[in-house]
Structure formats: C-alpha cells, structure tokens
Design an enzyme around this catalytic site. Sequence first.
Site, PDB file in Angstrom:
ATOM      1  N   HIS A  77      -4.632   2.259   0.303  1.00 38.53           N
ATOM      2  CA  HIS A  77      -4.679   1.860  -1.113  1.00 38.53           C
ATOM      3  C   HIS A  77      -6.101   1.383  -1.355  1.00 38.53           C
ATOM      4  O   HIS A  77      -6.497   0.335  -0.854  1.00 38.53           O
ATOM      5  CB  HIS A  77      -3.663   0.745  -1.371  1.00 38.53           C
ATOM      6  CG  HIS A  77      -3.800   0.134  -2.729  1.00 38.53           C
ATOM      7  ND1 HIS A  77      -3.269   0.718  -3.859  1.00 38.53           N
ATOM      8  CD2 HIS A  77      -4.432  -0.984  -3.145  1.00 38.53           C
ATOM      9  CE1 HIS A  77      -3.561  -0.025  -4.906  1.00 38.53           C
ATOM     10  NE2 HIS A  77      -4.268  -1.058  -4.502  1.00 38.53           N
ATOM     11  N   GLY A 101      -2.656   2.346  -7.497  1.00 41.27           N
ATOM     12  CA  GLY A 101      -3.969   2.541  -8.113  1.00 41.27           C
ATOM     13  C   GLY A 101      -3.996   3.448  -9.311  1.00 41.27           C
ATOM     14  O   GLY A 101      -5.025   3.534  -9.998  1.00 41.27           O
ATOM     15  N   GLU A 118       2.786   4.320  -4.170  1.00 43.76           N
ATOM     16  CA  GLU A 118       3.119   2.892  -4.283  1.00 43.76           C
ATOM     17  C   GLU A 118       2.518   2.262  -5.542  1.00 43.76           C
ATOM     18  O   GLU A 118       1.689   1.355  -5.457  1.00 43.76           O
ATOM     19  CB  GLU A 118       2.567   2.196  -3.038  1.00 43.76           C
ATOM     20  CG  GLU A 118       3.040   0.806  -2.809  1.00 43.76           C
ATOM     21  CD  GLU A 118       2.477   0.308  -1.502  1.00 43.76           C
ATOM     22  OE1 GLU A 118       3.227   0.324  -0.518  1.00 43.76           O
ATOM     23  OE2 GLU A 118       1.284  -0.059  -1.458  1.00 43.76           O
ATOM     24  N   PRO A 119       2.887   2.758  -6.695  1.00 49.74           N
ATOM     25  CA  PRO A 119       2.270   2.253  -7.914  1.00 49.74           C
ATOM     26  C   PRO A 119       2.892   0.960  -8.429  1.00 49.74           C
ATOM     27  O   PRO A 119       4.096   0.732  -8.255  1.00 49.74           O
ATOM     28  CB  PRO A 119       2.528   3.380  -8.921  1.00 49.74           C
ATOM     29  CG  PRO A 119       3.759   4.047  -8.425  1.00 49.74           C
ATOM     30  CD  PRO A 119       3.892   3.786  -6.955  1.00 49.74           C
ATOM     31  N   GLY A 120       2.068   0.145  -9.049  1.00 49.83           N
ATOM     32  CA  GLY A 120       2.564  -1.017  -9.775  1.00 49.83           C
ATOM     33  C   GLY A 120       2.310  -0.781 -11.253  1.00 49.83           C
ATOM     34  O   GLY A 120       3.217  -0.525 -12.040  1.00 49.83           O
ATOM     35  N   ARG A 121       1.024  -0.792 -11.605  1.00 50.55           N
ATOM     36  CA  ARG A 121       0.607  -0.656 -12.994  1.00 50.55           C
ATOM     37  C   ARG A 121       1.214   0.556 -13.693  1.00 50.55           C
ATOM     38  O   ARG A 121       1.701   0.468 -14.816  1.00 50.55           O
ATOM     39  CB  ARG A 121      -0.930  -0.519 -13.018  1.00 50.55           C
ATOM     40  CG  ARG A 121      -1.559  -0.538 -14.402  1.00 50.55           C
ATOM     41  CD  ARG A 121      -3.062  -0.217 -14.307  1.00 50.55           C
ATOM     42  NE  ARG A 121      -3.731  -0.939 -13.256  1.00 50.55           N
ATOM     43  CZ  ARG A 121      -4.214  -2.175 -13.389  1.00 50.55           C
ATOM     44  NH1 ARG A 121      -4.099  -2.800 -14.535  1.00 50.55           N
ATOM     45  NH2 ARG A 121      -4.810  -2.780 -12.381  1.00 50.55           N
ATOM     46  N   ARG A 172      -5.476 -11.435 -17.626  1.00 47.14           N
ATOM     47  CA  ARG A 172      -6.346 -10.284 -17.344  1.00 47.14           C
ATOM     48  C   ARG A 172      -7.668 -10.321 -18.127  1.00 47.14           C
ATOM     49  O   ARG A 172      -8.719 -10.048 -17.542  1.00 47.14           O
ATOM     50  CB  ARG A 172      -5.609  -8.961 -17.561  1.00 47.14           C
ATOM     51  CG  ARG A 172      -4.357  -8.811 -16.681  1.00 47.14           C
ATOM     52  CD  ARG A 172      -3.781  -7.401 -16.681  1.00 47.14           C
ATOM     53  NE  ARG A 172      -4.620  -6.510 -15.933  1.00 47.14           N
ATOM     54  CZ  ARG A 172      -5.376  -5.566 -16.462  1.00 47.14           C
ATOM     55  NH1 ARG A 172      -5.384  -5.381 -17.769  1.00 47.14           N
ATOM     56  NH2 ARG A 172      -6.124  -4.808 -15.706  1.00 47.14           N
ATOM     57  N   CYS A 215      -7.340 -25.446 -23.928  1.00 47.94           N
ATOM     58  CA  CYS A 215      -8.513 -26.283 -24.110  1.00 47.94           C
ATOM     59  C   CYS A 215      -9.639 -25.729 -23.244  1.00 47.94           C
ATOM     60  O   CYS A 215     -10.080 -26.370 -22.298  1.00 47.94           O
ATOM     61  CB  CYS A 215      -8.136 -27.686 -23.678  1.00 47.94           C
ATOM     62  SG  CYS A 215      -9.161 -28.881 -24.449  1.00 47.94           S
ATOM     63  N   TYR A 262       0.813  -7.064 -14.241  1.00 47.29           N
ATOM     64  CA  TYR A 262      -0.095  -8.189 -14.015  1.00 47.29           C
ATOM     65  C   TYR A 262      -0.203  -9.059 -15.260  1.00 47.29           C
ATOM     66  O   TYR A 262      -1.273  -9.590 -15.573  1.00 47.29           O
ATOM     67  CB  TYR A 262      -1.470  -7.687 -13.522  1.00 47.29           C
ATOM     68  CG  TYR A 262      -1.322  -6.720 -12.366  1.00 47.29           C
ATOM     69  CD1 TYR A 262      -0.864  -7.169 -11.129  1.00 47.29           C
ATOM     70  CD2 TYR A 262      -1.564  -5.349 -12.510  1.00 47.29           C
ATOM     71  CE1 TYR A 262      -0.672  -6.285 -10.069  1.00 47.29           C
ATOM     72  CE2 TYR A 262      -1.369  -4.462 -11.463  1.00 47.29           C
ATOM     73  CZ  TYR A 262      -0.928  -4.940 -10.245  1.00 47.29           C
ATOM     74  OH  TYR A 262      -0.733  -4.066  -9.199  1.00 47.29           O
TER      75      TYR A 262
HETATM   76  N1  LLP Z   1      -0.294  -1.306  -3.077  1.00 47.80           N
HETATM   77  C1  LLP Z   1      -1.072  -2.317  -2.627  1.00 47.80           C
HETATM   78  C2  LLP Z   1      -1.193  -2.544  -1.195  1.00 47.80           C
HETATM   79  C3  LLP Z   1      -1.757  -3.130  -3.552  1.00 47.80           C
HETATM   80  O1  LLP Z   1      -2.546  -4.097  -3.102  1.00 47.80           O
HETATM   81  C4  LLP Z   1      -1.595  -2.901  -4.932  1.00 47.80           C
HETATM   82  C5  LLP Z   1      -2.261  -3.748  -5.926  1.00 47.80           C
HETATM   83  C6  LLP Z   1      -0.750  -1.846  -5.349  1.00 47.80           C
HETATM   84  C7  LLP Z   1      -0.126  -1.062  -4.384  1.00 47.80           C
HETATM   85  C8  LLP Z   1      -0.513  -1.525  -6.781  1.00 47.80           C
HETATM   86  O2  LLP Z   1      -1.661  -1.163  -7.444  1.00 47.80           O
HETATM   87  P1  LLP Z   1      -1.543  -0.544  -8.923  1.00 47.80           P
HETATM   88  O3  LLP Z   1      -0.753   0.737  -8.820  1.00 47.80           O
HETATM   89  O4  LLP Z   1      -0.846  -1.547  -9.743  1.00 47.80           O
HETATM   90  O5  LLP Z   1      -2.936  -0.317  -9.349  1.00 47.80           O
HETATM   91  N2  LLP Z   1      -4.252  -8.151 -10.993  1.00 47.80           N
HETATM   92  C9  LLP Z   1      -5.021  -6.924 -11.116  1.00 47.80           C
HETATM   93  C10 LLP Z   1      -4.495  -5.846 -10.215  1.00 47.80           C
HETATM   94  C11 LLP Z   1      -4.419  -6.273  -8.755  1.00 47.80           C
HETATM   95  C12 LLP Z   1      -3.808  -5.224  -7.887  1.00 47.80           C
HETATM   96  C13 LLP Z   1      -3.495  -5.756  -6.519  1.00 47.80           C
HETATM   97  N3  LLP Z   1      -2.928  -4.803  -5.632  1.00 47.80           N
HETATM   98  C14 LLP Z   1      -5.020  -6.465 -12.580  1.00 47.80           C
HETATM   99  O6  LLP Z   1      -4.509  -7.197 -13.433  1.00 47.80           O
HETATM  100  O7  LLP Z   1      -5.567  -5.419 -12.890  1.00 47.80           O
END
Ligand code: LLP
Length: 437
Positions: free
Chosen positions: A207, A243, A284-287, A323, A357, A393
């Site tokens: 990642h 990502g 492994e997506p989050g966003r 953010r 504040c 996030y």
């Molecule tokens: N896998 C691993 C090991 C990770 O560390 C992360 C995100 C993901 C998957 C998911 O990444 P995504 O698909 O969401 O891009 N707080 C920041 C983002 C931090 C991401 C941390 N790791 C924001 O608000 O943009």
Amino acid sequence: MVCSHPNASLVNSRMLIAPTFSTSRSQIGGIAVTELAEKFGTPLYVYDQQIIDQRIADLKDFDVVRYAQKACGNLAVLDRMRRQGVVVDAVSAGEIRRAIAAGYSTDPSKHEIVYTADIFDRETLELVVKHSLPVNCGSPDMISQLGERRPGADVTLRINPGFGHGHSQKTNTGGQQSKHGIWHTQIDECLRRADQTGVTVTGLHMHIGSGTDLEHLSEVCDAMERTAKEVGRTIKTISAGGGLPVPYKDGETYVDLAKYYELWNATRNRLSEDFGHHVALEIEPGRFLSAESGFLIAEVRSVKQVGENHFVLVDAGFNDLARPVMYGSYHPISVAAKTGDAADREQADVIVGGPLCESGDIFTQREGGYVDSRRLPAARAGDFIVIENAGAYGFVMASNYNSKTRAAEVLIESGEAKLIRQRETFEDLVRGEVIPD
Ligand code: LLP
C-alpha cells in the site's frame, strides 16, 4: 455512474464518470437536508448506503475486497459491508473488536479480519493470539513476536517497495521517509526470522499511499512480482492495498478501474503460472468505498464581514472534520436553504469556518493553512451547509477539542434515515474523568 470504456480491447470495459459538483443541494439520498437537520440535529454525518453499494459493485472483479475500516468504522457501515461479502482490515485492537461486534468471523481459515500494522502493541498481540487472527506484518519484529506466541503461523508481509505517493506527504506510505512496511531489501532477513519459529509467508501486500494515481499504483505491480518471486511458492495471496482516489473537485477523475484491474490481474496470472497454483488478488480500499457516501450537515449560525472577507460560520468545526486543517484537503460544499432553493440565491465568495477557538478552524483552506474563499449561494443564519465527500476519514478523525461532543451519524437506506450513532452528551465527554480528593 458506470459506462462503457472507450478502449474496447479491455475485457472489463468500465469507467467511472467523475461527477460535477453543485453548490446548492436540497436533499441527500432522497431526504430533505432540512428534514434530516430537524430530526437529528446538527452537526450531522449522513451516509447514503446506495453510494457505498455502487462502489462495492465497481470492485467486483477482485477476488477479495477488504475494506480499510479506518476510513469509516461505524458498526452499521461494517455490518452492511459484511452482508455484501466485503471483508475487513483492522489496524488496532479497537478495530478488531469493532469487526467482531459487526459480525465478522474470527475463524482463521476465513480471513475475514486481518490485522495490518507496523507494530503489535501488547493488547493487540494478546487479541490476535486469542483469536488466531491472520496478521499482515509491517516490520520484521512482528514476525518474531508472533512466531514466539504462535509457532507455525501463516503471515503476510506488508512491503515498502521503496517508493510511494499520496494526496499529501502525510498520506504517502512508501519510500525511505515512511515508517510503514518492511523495506524491500529485507525479504531474506524476514524469511530467516520466519524459519526460526516455523512461520510461513503466504501473502504479500503493498500500500503505497492514500489518494494516489494510476501511474504510481501500477508501478507497484512490478515491485510485487519481483518480491513474490523472491519469497517463492508459499505465496497464495497478493494485495494491491488501498489508495484509490475519488474526485473531490470538478476536473478530478477516478482511476480507470478496468485498466487497474487488468494490470493486477496480469501480475497475478504470471505469479499463478510461475508457482503452479492459484494466487488470490485482494484490494484494500477505504476512501473509495465510503468517501462519496458521506455528507456533513452543519447549520449556519452567523455570517459576518471581516475587512474584505465574508465569513459563513457554522456549527461544525475541525473537531468534526479534520481533513482541511490537517492536509489542506478540499471538500465540495453546498448550501441547503432553510426555505426555498439555494440555487435561486445570488452567489458570493465566502470563507466557511466553524465554532472552534482557533483560526485554523476553516473548511475552505489550502495546505499550509492559507485561507481560500469559495463561490457559494449567499447563506444566512438558519440555512445549512453540506460538506460533501466526507464519508472517509471524516467522523473517524473527529475529536472532543474545545469540549465539543461528537456528531450523530445517520445511514440512509431504502429511502429511510436511520440513526447509527447517537450524538455524544456531556456525560460521554467527562466519562472516566476523576477529581481526586
Ligand atoms: N491499507 C492500508 C494499510 C492503509 O494504511 C490505508 C490507509 C488503506 C489501506 C486505505 O487507504 P485508502 O483506500 O483509504 O486511500 N486520513 C487520511 C488518509 C490516511 C490513510 C491511512 N491509511 C485522509 O484523510 O486523507
């Protein structure tokens, strides 16, 4: 949002069309913003389940979709992911417990919950051992620490391929400046450590960062192939990590998913052929799964002129959505009028800020803290602003700064708005605090 891809040679010809963002909005998921605000109060996080469902469907080609729950970990959201066959990644004891509470199985053969981190804190090591959970190790020490407690375990390795990329330097997780993953030249050392306790490396994971682009994402395939060949035939799974970006403003695009899959599938096929067994492909997506489903509704409490600047001050702050202050992130913002349609209002250049504040409590800022203005329909006290693409996030990074209670969360499903987290109360805020004699 799915349409046919101009490149007909791709087998899975699908491409997501980026939306254009409007600066006025009257509803979310078919329910009036004013109704949501009245019923649940503000600030309020609202998630539209239909958008999450669509994003899950967009990734159907991958063998395994593993949701990075750190993006939005509400139990109801996890439950809905689970019901659609999406498994989870957990980065802490709390996230492991969340996944279990949402109904995910700890049966080690199912790999529904995988712990990915660069260290084991003591609590998490105990939990992982107790449930025999699969572990994705981001440091050589983790291999030894797990091996001592669970000799003969299978592990996957999170590799830092030596390069990375993200929407901000803070979300780049590859290269020498990143604390993440096992450095790509240390594979041999890891295999030796694994041998000492009979641990087998059955998978690899890379990642490189959050909010990156196709060019950087695809460089990972080569690095993955090289590393997998170095580890050898014990590899049964490769993970492309997360990502995947989503567009936050007009002109930004999605990654071409068909192309992305094609690159990874080719890599996986070459490895399967080489090893003589099927290698599974995970993502492994989050966003990507949750960002666009989420909206933060805030009520406008004051509009005021400060020199040449016009401020719209709302009841949500960086305690609710960090953010912008943390990365200078841009979020689409729309106005929902208390009465009538905001689209009929005159437009004005405004700065949108919160109640905290602290001067940095501004939603319209660039990286470095530079305040920007945004052209929005003129808003008055009593109107609402909706901060969009806030489902990843967003709530999870909320805090109690300034003793603010955290917002409520609502899920819209089949035209119904369901409360999935109560608004915090003052009692929640001081729970656990002690005044000694
Ligand atoms: N896998 C691993 C090991 C990770 O560390 C992360 C995100 C993901 C998957 C998911 O990444 P995504 O698909 O969401 O891009 N707080 C920041 C983002 C931090 C991401 C941390 N790791 C924001 O608000 O943009």
